[in-house]
Design a protein around this motif. Structure first.
Motif, PDB file in Angstrom:
ATOM      1  N   THR A 164      28.648  52.136  35.383  1.00  0.00           N
ATOM      2  CA  THR A 164      27.372  52.589  35.760  1.00  0.00           C
ATOM      3  C   THR A 164      26.149  52.019  35.685  1.00  0.00           C
ATOM      4  O   THR A 164      25.343  52.026  36.407  1.00  0.00           O
ATOM      5  CB  THR A 164      27.141  54.027  35.096  1.00  0.00           C
ATOM      6  OG1 THR A 164      28.243  55.231  35.451  1.00  0.00           O
ATOM      7  CG2 THR A 164      25.726  54.997  35.804  1.00  0.00           C
ATOM      8  N   GLU A 165      26.106  51.133  34.512  1.00  0.00           N
ATOM      9  CA  GLU A 165      24.924  50.254  34.324  1.00  0.00           C
ATOM     10  C   GLU A 165      24.685  49.395  35.367  1.00  0.00           C
ATOM     11  O   GLU A 165      23.585  49.069  35.947  1.00  0.00           O
ATOM     12  CB  GLU A 165      24.939  49.658  32.977  1.00  0.00           C
ATOM     13  CG  GLU A 165      23.902  48.551  32.621  1.00  0.00           C
ATOM     14  CD  GLU A 165      24.089  47.703  31.315  1.00  0.00           C
ATOM     15  OE1 GLU A 165      23.033  47.526  30.862  1.00  0.00           O
ATOM     16  OE2 GLU A 165      25.212  47.732  30.620  1.00  0.00           O
ATOM     17  N   PHE A 166      25.902  48.715  35.849  1.00  0.00           N
ATOM     18  CA  PHE A 166      25.809  47.629  36.786  1.00  0.00           C
ATOM     19  C   PHE A 166      25.934  48.321  38.436  1.00  0.00           C
ATOM     20  O   PHE A 166      26.238  47.094  39.114  1.00  0.00           O
ATOM     21  CB  PHE A 166      26.518  46.480  36.488  1.00  0.00           C
ATOM     22  CG  PHE A 166      26.243  45.846  35.444  1.00  0.00           C
ATOM     23  CD1 PHE A 166      25.064  45.174  35.245  1.00  0.00           C
ATOM     24  CD2 PHE A 166      26.975  45.885  33.901  1.00  0.00           C
ATOM     25  CE1 PHE A 166      24.556  44.382  34.155  1.00  0.00           C
ATOM     26  CE2 PHE A 166      26.552  45.347  32.958  1.00  0.00           C
ATOM     27  CZ  PHE A 166      25.380  44.602  32.784  1.00  0.00           C
ATOM     28  N   VAL A 187      37.346  35.449  45.355  1.00  0.00           N
ATOM     29  CA  VAL A 187      38.782  35.305  44.734  1.00  0.00           C
ATOM     30  C   VAL A 187      38.523  34.384  43.601  1.00  0.00           C
ATOM     31  O   VAL A 187      39.127  34.628  42.586  1.00  0.00           O
ATOM     32  CB  VAL A 187      39.672  34.472  45.693  1.00  0.00           C
ATOM     33  CG1 VAL A 187      40.922  34.065  44.975  1.00  0.00           C
ATOM     34  CG2 VAL A 187      39.836  35.009  46.940  1.00  0.00           C
ATOM     35  N   VAL A 188      37.567  33.479  43.486  1.00  0.00           N
ATOM     36  CA  VAL A 188      37.247  32.739  42.332  1.00  0.00           C
ATOM     37  C   VAL A 188      36.638  33.664  41.056  1.00  0.00           C
ATOM     38  O   VAL A 188      37.080  33.331  40.250  1.00  0.00           O
ATOM     39  CB  VAL A 188      36.148  31.527  42.675  1.00  0.00           C
ATOM     40  CG1 VAL A 188      35.623  30.711  41.290  1.00  0.00           C
ATOM     41  CG2 VAL A 188      36.777  30.468  43.666  1.00  0.00           C
ATOM     42  N   LEU A 189      35.646  34.380  41.695  1.00  0.00           N
ATOM     43  CA  LEU A 189      34.973  35.326  40.598  1.00  0.00           C
ATOM     44  C   LEU A 189      36.339  36.344  40.074  1.00  0.00           C
ATOM     45  O   LEU A 189      36.177  36.806  38.977  1.00  0.00           O
ATOM     46  CB  LEU A 189      33.952  36.225  41.427  1.00  0.00           C
ATOM     47  CG  LEU A 189      32.857  35.346  41.699  1.00  0.00           C
ATOM     48  CD1 LEU A 189      31.896  36.314  42.540  1.00  0.00           C
ATOM     49  CD2 LEU A 189      32.118  34.737  40.753  1.00  0.00           C
ATOM     50  N   LEU A 190      37.275  36.849  41.160  1.00  0.00           N
ATOM     51  CA  LEU A 190      38.204  37.549  40.411  1.00  0.00           C
ATOM     52  C   LEU A 190      39.178  36.728  39.392  1.00  0.00           C
ATOM     53  O   LEU A 190      39.290  37.292  38.467  1.00  0.00           O
ATOM     54  CB  LEU A 190      39.030  37.978  41.415  1.00  0.00           C
ATOM     55  CG  LEU A 190      40.498  39.104  41.290  1.00  0.00           C
ATOM     56  CD1 LEU A 190      39.832  40.331  40.577  1.00  0.00           C
ATOM     57  CD2 LEU A 190      41.164  39.451  42.377  1.00  0.00           C
ATOM     58  N   VAL A 191      39.580  35.558  39.603  1.00  0.00           N
ATOM     59  CA  VAL A 191      40.425  34.801  38.729  1.00  0.00           C
ATOM     60  C   VAL A 191      39.439  34.655  37.352  1.00  0.00           C
ATOM     61  O   VAL A 191      39.902  34.584  36.304  1.00  0.00           O
ATOM     62  CB  VAL A 191      40.553  33.496  39.401  1.00  0.00           C
ATOM     63  CG1 VAL A 191      41.209  32.495  38.253  1.00  0.00           C
ATOM     64  CG2 VAL A 191      41.584  33.654  40.474  1.00  0.00           C
ATOM     65  N   PHE A 192      38.093  34.328  37.526  1.00  0.00           N
ATOM     66  CA  PHE A 192      37.386  33.861  36.446  1.00  0.00           C
ATOM     67  C   PHE A 192      37.289  35.602  35.670  1.00  0.00           C
ATOM     68  O   PHE A 192      37.665  35.476  34.328  1.00  0.00           O
ATOM     69  CB  PHE A 192      35.901  33.888  36.834  1.00  0.00           C
ATOM     70  CG  PHE A 192      34.903  33.672  35.750  1.00  0.00           C
ATOM     71  CD1 PHE A 192      34.463  32.369  35.552  1.00  0.00           C
ATOM     72  CD2 PHE A 192      34.275  34.919  35.133  1.00  0.00           C
ATOM     73  CE1 PHE A 192      33.582  32.183  34.532  1.00  0.00           C
ATOM     74  CE2 PHE A 192      33.243  34.571  34.266  1.00  0.00           C
ATOM     75  CZ  PHE A 192      33.067  33.217  33.931  1.00  0.00           C
ATOM     76  N   GLY A 193      37.326  36.653  36.172  1.00  0.00           N
ATOM     77  CA  GLY A 193      37.148  37.922  35.690  1.00  0.00           C
ATOM     78  C   GLY A 193      38.529  38.229  34.901  1.00  0.00           C
ATOM     79  O   GLY A 193      38.730  38.738  33.875  1.00  0.00           O
ATOM     80  N   THR A 195      33.676  45.165  35.107  1.00  0.00           N
ATOM     81  CA  THR A 195      33.320  43.990  35.991  1.00  0.00           C
ATOM     82  C   THR A 195      34.162  43.914  36.892  1.00  0.00           C
ATOM     83  O   THR A 195      33.897  43.437  38.220  1.00  0.00           O
ATOM     84  CB  THR A 195      33.103  42.763  34.920  1.00  0.00           C
ATOM     85  OG1 THR A 195      32.169  43.120  34.143  1.00  0.00           O
ATOM     86  CG2 THR A 195      32.474  41.635  35.995  1.00  0.00           C
ATOM     87  N   ILE A 196      35.463  43.667  36.873  1.00  0.00           N
ATOM     88  CA  ILE A 196      36.701  43.261  37.554  1.00  0.00           C
ATOM     89  C   ILE A 196      36.927  44.444  38.527  1.00  0.00           C
ATOM     90  O   ILE A 196      37.206  44.369  39.718  1.00  0.00           O
ATOM     91  CB  ILE A 196      37.980  42.953  36.968  1.00  0.00           C
ATOM     92  CG1 ILE A 196      37.656  41.792  35.927  1.00  0.00           C
ATOM     93  CG2 ILE A 196      39.097  42.623  37.870  1.00  0.00           C
ATOM     94  CD1 ILE A 196      38.840  41.437  34.838  1.00  0.00           C
TER      95      ILE A 196
END
Length: 389
Positions: A34-36, A255-261, A156-157
């Motif tokens: 909810t915050e983000f 995709v990169v952000l998902l792998v990061f997460g 986040t993910i």
């Protein structure tokens, strides 16, 4: 401290209560989602309520400011209230905040709802982190807290993309309605799985002042400011940084952000054992990894394979830092764990606000990737703080 309800401050419950830990993790997931949540639907909200994007951005600023104040205030006002009951009440504030935003007739009501979210957020984080340690034996505290903190990474993910998807299909109000349902499920989980958590003593203002007089506690909180602030200064502009990389199209960025997460999530799960045995070495390793990763991203801009490897290096401390720093602050405030948790949560919220703002100024003044250099510098300051003890 003043005498309060009877009960121990650590694990008076017999066998570990992992279902209760899971209920706390779900609560953290609901709060952070909810915050983000406005991040993914901000243009829709601005257009529907006829405000500018910059004005709509207050939806992200308001909860952090209120949460920084509510973390210690909640514990002072709660006195000797059973922590199970307090957690349920705080999650009830989240439910009301979500419903208020979902049915808000104007932007003022939305901001008030977001402020209500902040009031619940700060208190819930502070109480949940301390309560998690009471649900398991001492040797399992780091594991329990890691599962609670994992709710942040999961939000986040999974939480943010899901909220954005719901908003794109059914509108931004539906996103907040879905978040309200999640808050309701979280309340139910806490009511069913959390045991009674009485407190032996209630906090008073002098407990916080006593901690803040200690150099070790002040250095621990300064370390929180540096590492959280450095991470946020860089992470806020990670997407445009990636989009500017030659050979990495805009479609590959998610995709990169998902792998990061996912990497961050896994790091949070595997680090507790080492953290219990070698806390200083692990925290120092996280600070060094942030500095090396972010400084490397400044120097490697335009070299895609190296950039991706450095991102994976940075993803590890990005996921592990919340757990590591909570453990570090708790180690410096063992006689008042709830007060330590409240100070930790307040400092995190301040670091998020200041780090994001400092990153924005760095990008505005010097462009990308100056904010990564800023984050690396803050991490190096954190390394120096660790050398001081």
């Amino acid at each position: 401290m003043q005498p309060g309800a009877p009960g121990n401050t650590h694990h008076p419950l017999g066998s570990p209560r992992w279902a209760g830990v899971g209920a706390l993790a779900l609560g953290v997931f609901a709060f952070v989602t909810t915050e983000f949540l406005p991040v993914g639907v901000l243009p829709q909200i601005a257009a529907d309520l006829r405000v500018s994007l910059s004005t709509a951005g207050l939806m992200l600023t308001a909860p952090g400011i209120v949460a920084a104040m509510s973390a210690p205030a909640t514990l002072l006002l709660a006195g000797a209230i059973d922590r199970r009951r307090l957690l349920i009440v705080l999650t009830g504030l989240l439910l009301l905040a979500d419903l208020g935003c979902a049915f808000a007739p104007n932007f003022l009501v939305v901001v008030l709802g977001r402020a209500l979210l902040g009031a619940g957020l700060g208190g819930f984080w502070a109480v949940a982190l301390a309560a998690g340690g009471r649900l398991v034996p001492a040797r399992l505290i780091a594991r329990a807290v890691s599962l609670i903190v994992a709710g942040i990474t999961c939000a986040t993910i999974l939480g943010l993309p899901t909220g954005s998807l719901i908003g794109s299909v059914w509108g931004w109000r539906a996103s907040f309605a879905a978040a309200a349902i999640l808050a309701g499920i979280s309340i139910l989980g806490q009511a069913v799985f959390l045991p009674s958590l009485p407190v032996a003593e209630k906090l008073v203002r002098s407990d916080f002042l006593l901690l803040l007089r200690r150099g070790k506690v002040r250095r621990a909180l300064a370390l929180v400011l540096c590492l959280f602030g450095g991470n946020l200064a860089a992470y806020t502009y990670l997407s445009p940084y990636l989009e500017a990389q030659p050979g990495l199209g805009s479609r590959a960025v998610p995709v990169v952000l998902l792998v990061f997460g996912i990497t961050s999530f896994l790091a949070n799960l595997v680090i507790p054992g080492a953290l219990e045995r070698h806390p200083r070495a692990v925290v120092a390793g996280q600070a060094a990894a942030i500095a090396i990763g972010l400084l490397g991203l400044v120097l490697s801009a335009g070299t895609l394979p190296v950039t991706l490897l450095l991102l994976l290096l940075w993803a590890v401390p990005f996921g592990a830092v919340p757990l590591c720093l909570n453990h570090w602050v708790q180690g410096a405030s063992t006689e008042a764990p709830e007060a330590g948790s409240a100070l930790y949560v307040s400092t995190v919220q301040i670091a998020i606000a200041l780090g994001s703002a400092a990153g924005a100024l760095a990008v505005q003044g010097l462009g990308l990737p100056a904010n990564f250099g800023l984050g690396a510098g803050l991490a190096l300051v954190g390394c120096l703080l660790l050398l001081q003890g």
